[in-house]
Design a protein around this motif. Structure first.
Motif, PDB file in Angstrom:
ATOM      1  N   LYS A 163       0.837  -1.208   0.000  1.00 56.80           N
ATOM      2  CA  LYS A 163       0.000   0.000   0.000  1.00 56.80           C
ATOM      3  C   LYS A 163       0.868   1.254   0.000  1.00 56.80           C
ATOM      4  O   LYS A 163       0.615   2.197  -0.748  1.00 56.80           O
ATOM      5  CB  LYS A 163      -0.935  -0.001   1.199  1.00 56.80           C
ATOM      6  N   CYS A 164       1.899   1.253   0.852  1.00 55.75           N
ATOM      7  CA  CYS A 164       2.812   2.405   0.911  1.00 55.75           C
ATOM      8  C   CYS A 164       3.607   2.550  -0.377  1.00 55.75           C
ATOM      9  O   CYS A 164       3.823   3.668  -0.858  1.00 55.75           O
ATOM     10  CB  CYS A 164       3.777   2.263   2.084  1.00 55.75           C
ATOM     11  N   ALA A 165       4.043   1.430  -0.918  1.00 53.76           N
ATOM     12  CA  ALA A 165       4.882   1.458  -2.121  1.00 53.76           C
ATOM     13  C   ALA A 165       4.159   2.097  -3.299  1.00 53.76           C
ATOM     14  O   ALA A 165       4.790   2.745  -4.139  1.00 53.76           O
ATOM     15  CB  ALA A 165       5.350   0.052  -2.475  1.00 53.76           C
ATOM     16  N   ASN A 166       2.868   1.928  -3.364  1.00 54.26           N
ATOM     17  CA  ASN A 166       2.111   2.525  -4.467  1.00 54.26           C
ATOM     18  C   ASN A 166       2.266   4.035  -4.516  1.00 54.26           C
ATOM     19  O   ASN A 166       2.253   4.632  -5.597  1.00 54.26           O
ATOM     20  CB  ASN A 166       0.635   2.145  -4.379  1.00 54.26           C
ATOM     21  N   ASN A 167       2.434   4.666  -3.358  1.00 52.20           N
ATOM     22  CA  ASN A 167       2.586   6.122  -3.301  1.00 52.20           C
ATOM     23  C   ASN A 167       4.007   6.575  -3.000  1.00 52.20           C
ATOM     24  O   ASN A 167       4.333   7.735  -3.207  1.00 52.20           O
ATOM     25  CB  ASN A 167       1.660   6.703  -2.228  1.00 52.20           C
ATOM     26  N   ASN A 168       4.843   5.661  -2.505  1.00 55.73           N
ATOM     27  CA  ASN A 168       6.146   6.078  -2.013  1.00 55.73           C
ATOM     28  C   ASN A 168       7.323   5.323  -2.628  1.00 55.73           C
ATOM     29  O   ASN A 168       8.412   5.309  -2.060  1.00 55.73           O
ATOM     30  CB  ASN A 168       6.188   5.942  -0.486  1.00 55.73           C
ATOM     31  N   LEU A 169       7.098   4.714  -3.765  1.00 59.67           N
ATOM     32  CA  LEU A 169       8.172   4.136  -4.578  1.00 59.67           C
ATOM     33  C   LEU A 169       7.838   4.442  -6.027  1.00 59.67           C
ATOM     34  O   LEU A 169       7.195   3.665  -6.715  1.00 59.67           O
ATOM     35  CB  LEU A 169       8.268   2.619  -4.382  1.00 59.67           C
ATOM     36  N   ASN A 170       8.286   5.595  -6.464  1.00 56.67           N
ATOM     37  CA  ASN A 170       7.876   6.069  -7.779  1.00 56.67           C
ATOM     38  C   ASN A 170       8.796   5.633  -8.909  1.00 56.67           C
ATOM     39  O   ASN A 170       8.422   5.715 -10.065  1.00 56.67           O
ATOM     40  CB  ASN A 170       7.748   7.596  -7.758  1.00 56.67           C
ATOM     41  N   GLU A 171       9.975   5.176  -8.580  1.00 55.65           N
ATOM     42  CA  GLU A 171      10.930   4.745  -9.599  1.00 55.65           C
ATOM     43  C   GLU A 171      10.920   3.222  -9.670  1.00 55.65           C
ATOM     44  O   GLU A 171      11.362   2.544  -8.745  1.00 55.65           O
ATOM     45  CB  GLU A 171      12.325   5.269  -9.252  1.00 55.65           C
ATOM     46  N   SER A 172      10.426   2.684 -10.769  1.00 62.60           N
ATOM     47  CA  SER A 172      10.290   1.226 -10.887  1.00 62.60           C
ATOM     48  C   SER A 172      11.640   0.514 -10.823  1.00 62.60           C
ATOM     49  O   SER A 172      11.736  -0.599 -10.299  1.00 62.60           O
ATOM     50  CB  SER A 172       9.548   0.852 -12.166  1.00 62.60           C
ATOM     51  N   GLU A 173      12.695   1.139 -11.307  1.00 64.95           N
ATOM     52  CA  GLU A 173      14.020   0.518 -11.260  1.00 64.95           C
ATOM     53  C   GLU A 173      14.513   0.393  -9.813  1.00 64.95           C
ATOM     54  O   GLU A 173      15.108  -0.609  -9.435  1.00 64.95           O
ATOM     55  CB  GLU A 173      15.024   1.307 -12.101  1.00 64.95           C
ATOM     56  N   VAL A 174      14.252   1.400  -8.990  1.00 66.06           N
ATOM     57  CA  VAL A 174      14.617   1.332  -7.573  1.00 66.06           C
ATOM     58  C   VAL A 174      13.832   0.215  -6.904  1.00 66.06           C
ATOM     59  O   VAL A 174      14.395  -0.587  -6.154  1.00 66.06           O
ATOM     60  CB  VAL A 174      14.366   2.687  -6.870  1.00 66.06           C
ATOM     61  N   ARG A 175      12.565   0.140  -7.193  1.00 66.24           N
ATOM     62  CA  ARG A 175      11.752  -0.925  -6.591  1.00 66.24           C
ATOM     63  C   ARG A 175      12.266  -2.298  -7.012  1.00 66.24           C
ATOM     64  O   ARG A 175      12.384  -3.202  -6.192  1.00 66.24           O
ATOM     65  CB  ARG A 175      10.285  -0.772  -6.970  1.00 66.24           C
ATOM     66  N   ARG A 176      12.605  -2.439  -8.261  1.00 63.85           N
ATOM     67  CA  ARG A 176      13.102  -3.719  -8.756  1.00 63.85           C
ATOM     68  C   ARG A 176      14.427  -4.085  -8.089  1.00 63.85           C
ATOM     69  O   ARG A 176      14.630  -5.212  -7.672  1.00 63.85           O
ATOM     70  CB  ARG A 176      13.269  -3.676 -10.279  1.00 63.85           C
ATOM     71  N   GLN A 177      15.321  -3.140  -7.969  1.00 64.56           N
ATOM     72  CA  GLN A 177      16.649  -3.422  -7.408  1.00 64.56           C
ATOM     73  C   GLN A 177      16.637  -3.587  -5.893  1.00 64.56           C
ATOM     74  O   GLN A 177      17.313  -4.460  -5.360  1.00 64.56           O
ATOM     75  CB  GLN A 177      17.615  -2.281  -7.748  1.00 64.56           C
ATOM     76  N   LEU A 178      15.888  -2.754  -5.191  1.00 62.10           N
ATOM     77  CA  LEU A 178      15.990  -2.678  -3.738  1.00 62.10           C
ATOM     78  C   LEU A 178      14.958  -3.519  -2.996  1.00 62.10           C
ATOM     79  O   LEU A 178      15.213  -3.940  -1.876  1.00 62.10           O
ATOM     80  CB  LEU A 178      15.877  -1.217  -3.285  1.00 62.10           C
ATOM     81  N   TYR A 179      13.835  -3.775  -3.614  1.00 56.15           N
ATOM     82  CA  TYR A 179      12.757  -4.447  -2.890  1.00 56.15           C
ATOM     83  C   TYR A 179      12.360  -5.787  -3.492  1.00 56.15           C
ATOM     84  O   TYR A 179      11.278  -6.286  -3.241  1.00 56.15           O
ATOM     85  CB  TYR A 179      11.545  -3.513  -2.755  1.00 56.15           C
ATOM     86  N   GLN A 180      13.240  -6.388  -4.258  1.00 57.52           N
ATOM     87  CA  GLN A 180      12.982  -7.731  -4.753  1.00 57.52           C
ATOM     88  C   GLN A 180      13.219  -8.735  -3.630  1.00 57.52           C
ATOM     89  O   GLN A 180      13.987  -8.466  -2.702  1.00 57.52           O
ATOM     90  CB  GLN A 180      13.869  -8.039  -5.952  1.00 57.52           C
ATOM     91  N   PRO A 181      12.577  -9.878  -3.680  1.00 66.27           N
ATOM     92  CA  PRO A 181      12.775 -10.864  -2.610  1.00 66.27           C
ATOM     93  C   PRO A 181      14.179 -11.469  -2.629  1.00 66.27           C
ATOM     94  O   PRO A 181      14.862 -11.460  -3.657  1.00 66.27           O
ATOM     95  CB  PRO A 181      11.720 -11.936  -2.903  1.00 66.27           C
ATOM     96  N   ASN A 182      14.584 -11.968  -1.475  1.00 67.69           N
ATOM     97  CA  ASN A 182      15.808 -12.760  -1.299  1.00 67.69           C
ATOM     98  C   ASN A 182      17.115 -12.005  -1.468  1.00 67.69           C
ATOM     99  O   ASN A 182      18.122 -12.602  -1.863  1.00 67.69           O
ATOM    100  CB  ASN A 182      15.791 -13.986  -2.223  1.00 67.69           C
ATOM    101  N   LEU A 183      17.132 -10.728  -1.164  1.00 65.81           N
ATOM    102  CA  LEU A 183      18.402  -9.993  -1.196  1.00 65.81           C
ATOM    103  C   LEU A 183      19.168 -10.257   0.096  1.00 65.81           C
ATOM    104  O   LEU A 183      18.597 -10.264   1.186  1.00 65.81           O
ATOM    105  CB  LEU A 183      18.158  -8.490  -1.314  1.00 65.81           C
ATOM    106  N   GLU A 184      20.451 -10.464  -0.029  1.00 67.23           N
ATOM    107  CA  GLU A 184      21.326 -10.552   1.135  1.00 67.23           C
ATOM    108  C   GLU A 184      21.593  -9.125   1.631  1.00 67.23           C
ATOM    109  O   GLU A 184      21.497  -8.162   0.881  1.00 67.23           O
ATOM    110  CB  GLU A 184      22.639 -11.247   0.763  1.00 67.23           C
ATOM    111  N   LYS A 185      21.969  -9.024   2.892  1.00 66.21           N
ATOM    112  CA  LYS A 185      22.165  -7.706   3.492  1.00 66.21           C
ATOM    113  C   LYS A 185      23.201  -6.875   2.736  1.00 66.21           C
ATOM    114  O   LYS A 185      22.984  -5.683   2.490  1.00 66.21           O
ATOM    115  CB  LYS A 185      22.558  -7.843   4.962  1.00 66.21           C
ATOM    116  N   MET A 186      24.320  -7.460   2.375  1.00 69.55           N
ATOM    117  CA  MET A 186      25.378  -6.721   1.676  1.00 69.55           C
ATOM    118  C   MET A 186      24.871  -6.176   0.339  1.00 69.55           C
ATOM    119  O   MET A 186      25.131  -5.016  -0.004  1.00 69.55           O
ATOM    120  CB  MET A 186      26.605  -7.607   1.457  1.00 69.55           C
ATOM    121  N   GLU A 187      24.151  -6.987  -0.409  1.00 68.95           N
ATOM    122  CA  GLU A 187      23.608  -6.547  -1.693  1.00 68.95           C
ATOM    123  C   GLU A 187      22.594  -5.423  -1.486  1.00 68.95           C
ATOM    124  O   GLU A 187      22.604  -4.422  -2.210  1.00 68.95           O
ATOM    125  CB  GLU A 187      22.954  -7.722  -2.417  1.00 68.95           C
ATOM    126  N   PHE A 188      21.728  -5.586  -0.487  1.00 69.03           N
ATOM    127  CA  PHE A 188      20.739  -4.561  -0.178  1.00 69.03           C
ATOM    128  C   PHE A 188      21.435  -3.245   0.168  1.00 69.03           C
ATOM    129  O   PHE A 188      21.099  -2.181  -0.367  1.00 69.03           O
ATOM    130  CB  PHE A 188      19.845  -5.023   0.981  1.00 69.03           C
TER     131      PHE A 188
END
Length: 142
Positions: free
Chosen positions: A90-115
């Protein structure tokens, strides 16, 4: 929502956040520079600390590591709890406007270092630009 599941400690003074009525959402890079509420730039703190920080830049070398830690904790909670995931969407719909950022930062299974590396790559150029525009350095005085 997250503090109802697990304790959260804010990044500037190390205060444990337990009461939603005393929490303030801080823009790590001041809103007056970025003029947005993107999730990657937001972190919980107390009202008094947020007021003290005002429109200043938290010292990168002191606070970015802690910011990354709390952001990654929230990221893990999104994928661990359905209720947190639903709230995130719900928050992401209004507070993640760049699809590339969402794809890179909020995809599942990221390790802490990569995040953290991805978060740094997103935030550091914006932070440095704010510095060049005259936003002042800030650190918590105990």
């Amino acid at each position: 929502m997250i503090i109802m599941i697990h304790p959260v400690t804010e990044i500037y003074g190390g205060n444990r956040l337990t009461d939603k009525d005393t929490i303030s959402i801080d823009h790590f890079i001041p809103w007056s520079y970025v003029t947005h509420d993107e999730l990657w730039n937001l972190n919980p703190t107390t009202r008094s600390i947020n007021n003290a920080k005002s429109n200043n830049l938290p010292t990168w070398d002191i606070y970015f590591k802690s910011l990354c830690k709390i952001e990654y904790f929230a990221y893990e909670m999104v994928w661990k709890y359905d209720s947190v995931h639903d709230a995130f969407e719900k928050c992401a719909n209004n507070n993640l406007n760049e699809s590339e950022v969402r794809r890179q930062l909020y995809q599942p299974n990221l390790e802490k270092m990569e995040f953290c590396n991805t978060l740094c790559n997103i935030m550091l150029p914006v932070y440095q630009a704010a510095e060049k525009m005259g936003f002042r350095d800030w650190k918590m005085i105990n």
